[in-house]
Design a protein around this motif. Structure first.
Motif, PDB file in Angstrom:
ATOM      1  N   GLY A  20      14.491  -9.961   2.820  1.00  0.00           N
ATOM      2  CA  GLY A  20      14.367 -10.346   1.422  1.00  0.00           C
ATOM      3  C   GLY A  20      15.048  -9.326   0.522  1.00  0.00           C
ATOM      4  N   ALA A  21      14.832  -9.505  -0.755  1.00  0.00           N
ATOM      5  CA  ALA A  21      15.394  -8.575  -1.734  1.00  0.00           C
ATOM      6  C   ALA A  21      14.737  -7.200  -1.579  1.00  0.00           C
ATOM      7  CB  ALA A  21      15.166  -9.103  -3.141  1.00  0.00           C
ATOM      8  N   VAL A  22      15.508  -6.157  -1.781  1.00  0.00           N
ATOM      9  CA  VAL A  22      14.990  -4.793  -1.718  1.00  0.00           C
ATOM     10  C   VAL A  22      14.235  -4.504  -3.011  1.00  0.00           C
ATOM     11  CG1 VAL A  22      15.615  -2.356  -1.548  1.00  0.00           C
ATOM     12  CG2 VAL A  22      16.889  -4.072  -0.245  1.00  0.00           C
ATOM     13  N   PRO A  23      12.960  -4.072  -2.901  1.00  0.00           N
ATOM     14  CA  PRO A  23      12.200  -3.781  -4.120  1.00  0.00           C
ATOM     15  C   PRO A  23      12.831  -2.641  -4.926  1.00  0.00           C
ATOM     16  CG  PRO A  23      10.750  -3.908  -2.214  1.00  0.00           C
ATOM     17  CD  PRO A  23      12.155  -3.904  -1.702  1.00  0.00           C
ATOM     18  N   GLU A  24      12.665  -2.701  -6.226  1.00  0.00           N
ATOM     19  CA  GLU A  24      13.141  -1.642  -7.115  1.00  0.00           C
ATOM     20  C   GLU A  24      12.369  -0.360  -6.827  1.00  0.00           C
ATOM     21  OE1 GLU A  24      13.424  -0.740 -11.925  1.00  0.00           O
ATOM     22  OE2 GLU A  24      12.374  -2.521 -11.216  1.00  0.00           O
ATOM     23  N   LEU A  25      13.039   0.792  -6.933  1.00  0.00           N
ATOM     24  CA  LEU A  25      12.416   2.096  -6.775  1.00  0.00           C
ATOM     25  C   LEU A  25      12.271   2.720  -8.154  1.00  0.00           C
ATOM     26  CD1 LEU A  25      11.438   4.311  -4.776  1.00  0.00           C
ATOM     27  CD2 LEU A  25      13.750   5.249  -4.901  1.00  0.00           C
ATOM     28  N   ILE A  26      11.027   3.074  -8.519  1.00  0.00           N
ATOM     29  CA  ILE A  26      10.771   3.656  -9.839  1.00  0.00           C
ATOM     30  C   ILE A  26      10.108   5.020  -9.697  1.00  0.00           C
ATOM     31  CG2 ILE A  26      10.537   1.363 -10.879  1.00  0.00           C
ATOM     32  CD1 ILE A  26       7.472   1.972 -11.058  1.00  0.00           C
ATOM     33  N   ALA A  27      10.091   5.785 -10.784  1.00  0.00           N
ATOM     34  CA  ALA A  27       9.388   7.068 -10.805  1.00  0.00           C
ATOM     35  C   ALA A  27       7.888   6.810 -10.679  1.00  0.00           C
ATOM     36  CB  ALA A  27       9.693   7.805 -12.104  1.00  0.00           C
ATOM     37  N   PRO A  28       7.169   7.687  -9.993  1.00  0.00           N
ATOM     38  CA  PRO A  28       5.733   7.471  -9.821  1.00  0.00           C
ATOM     39  C   PRO A  28       4.971   7.565 -11.136  1.00  0.00           C
ATOM     40  CG  PRO A  28       6.366   9.609  -8.939  1.00  0.00           C
ATOM     41  CD  PRO A  28       7.624   8.911  -9.346  1.00  0.00           C
ATOM     42  N   THR A  29       4.013   6.677 -11.288  1.00  0.00           N
ATOM     43  CA  THR A  29       3.116   6.684 -12.444  1.00  0.00           C
ATOM     44  C   THR A  29       1.698   6.542 -11.925  1.00  0.00           C
ATOM     45  OG1 THR A  29       3.358   4.293 -12.695  1.00  0.00           O
ATOM     46  CG2 THR A  29       4.812   5.679 -14.022  1.00  0.00           C
ATOM     47  N   PRO A  30       0.701   7.103 -12.612  1.00  0.00           N
ATOM     48  CA  PRO A  30      -0.677   7.032 -12.136  1.00  0.00           C
ATOM     49  C   PRO A  30      -1.144   5.594 -11.909  1.00  0.00           C
ATOM     50  CG  PRO A  30      -0.481   8.641 -13.887  1.00  0.00           C
ATOM     51  CD  PRO A  30       0.825   7.909 -13.832  1.00  0.00           C
ATOM     52  N   GLY A  31      -1.915   5.407 -10.831  1.00  0.00           N
ATOM     53  CA  GLY A  31      -2.484   4.107 -10.519  1.00  0.00           C
ATOM     54  C   GLY A  31      -2.542   3.878  -9.022  1.00  0.00           C
ATOM     55  N   PRO A  32      -3.012   2.697  -8.608  1.00  0.00           N
ATOM     56  CA  PRO A  32      -3.144   2.392  -7.186  1.00  0.00           C
ATOM     57  C   PRO A  32      -1.781   2.230  -6.510  1.00  0.00           C
ATOM     58  CG  PRO A  32      -3.644   0.454  -8.498  1.00  0.00           C
ATOM     59  CD  PRO A  32      -3.466   1.600  -9.463  1.00  0.00           C
ATOM     60  N   ALA A  33      -1.738   2.565  -5.211  1.00  0.00           N
ATOM     61  CA  ALA A  33      -0.491   2.457  -4.451  1.00  0.00           C
ATOM     62  C   ALA A  33      -0.814   2.391  -2.965  1.00  0.00           C
ATOM     63  CB  ALA A  33       0.412   3.641  -4.737  1.00  0.00           C
ATOM     64  N   THR A  34      -0.025   1.611  -2.230  1.00  0.00           N
ATOM     65  CA  THR A  34      -0.224   1.403  -0.799  1.00  0.00           C
ATOM     66  C   THR A  34       0.937   2.003  -0.021  1.00  0.00           C
ATOM     67  OG1 THR A  34      -1.390  -0.659  -1.275  1.00  0.00           O
ATOM     68  CG2 THR A  34      -0.586  -0.367   0.969  1.00  0.00           C
ATOM     69  N   VAL A  35       0.620   2.727   1.048  1.00  0.00           N
ATOM     70  CA  VAL A  35       1.644   3.388   1.864  1.00  0.00           C
ATOM     71  C   VAL A  35       2.481   2.356   2.614  1.00  0.00           C
ATOM     72  CG1 VAL A  35       2.054   4.966   3.798  1.00  0.00           C
ATOM     73  CG2 VAL A  35       0.240   5.464   2.150  1.00  0.00           C
ATOM     74  N   GLU A  36       3.807   2.475   2.489  1.00  0.00           N
ATOM     75  CA  GLU A  36       4.742   1.674   3.279  1.00  0.00           C
ATOM     76  C   GLU A  36       5.397   2.516   4.368  1.00  0.00           C
ATOM     77  OE1 GLU A  36       7.595  -0.275   0.708  1.00  0.00           O
ATOM     78  OE2 GLU A  36       6.279  -2.017   0.624  1.00  0.00           O
ATOM     79  N   SER A  37       5.550   3.804   4.108  1.00  0.00           N
ATOM     80  CA  SER A  37       6.174   4.710   5.062  1.00  0.00           C
ATOM     81  C   SER A  37       5.702   6.121   4.739  1.00  0.00           C
ATOM     82  CB  SER A  37       7.697   4.615   4.940  1.00  0.00           C
ATOM     83  OG  SER A  37       8.319   5.503   5.828  1.00  0.00           O
TER      84      SER A  37
END
Length: 102
Positions: A20-37
């Motif tokens: 599929g499409a490659v997700p956009e990469l953004i600067a980290p901001t506070p909030g929830p996040a799930t490990v992909e690698s």
């Protein structure tokens, strides 16, 4: 089954068609996040320096963050459970934002 594979067996075209499409990469901001690698960097003496994670945010974009607290680094190095899919939070840590296990 039973027949040898062709000498030149390539699956790149099938892999490209399924990607599929490659997700956009953004600067980290506070909030929830799930490990992909994840990876962990070690000192020459074998001690942990810190972890680095690629994360998926609820919006579907990706970000990258460091991991320094012992519990979260432990989650990255746990031999009995992969860190992929682990949920945590991005939180301010001085001048940067770090990922911590929820």
């Amino acid at each position: 089954p039973g027949a040898p594979l062709a000498k030149r067996y390539y699956v790149q075209a099938q892999a490209d068609a399924r990607r599929g499409a490659v997700p956009e990469l953004i600067a980290p901001t506070p909030g929830p996040a799930t490990v992909e690698s994840a990876t962990v960097l070690y000192e020459r003496d074998g001690g942990v320096r810190h972890g680095v994670v690629i994360l998926c945010l609820p919006s579907g974009v990706r970000t990258i963050a460091a991991v320094t607290d012992a519990a979260s680094v432990g989650a990255l190095t746990d031999p009995d459970r992969t860190p992929v899919g682990r949920v945590g939070v991005l939180a301010p840590a001085g001048a940067r934002v770090e990922w911590r296990l929820a």
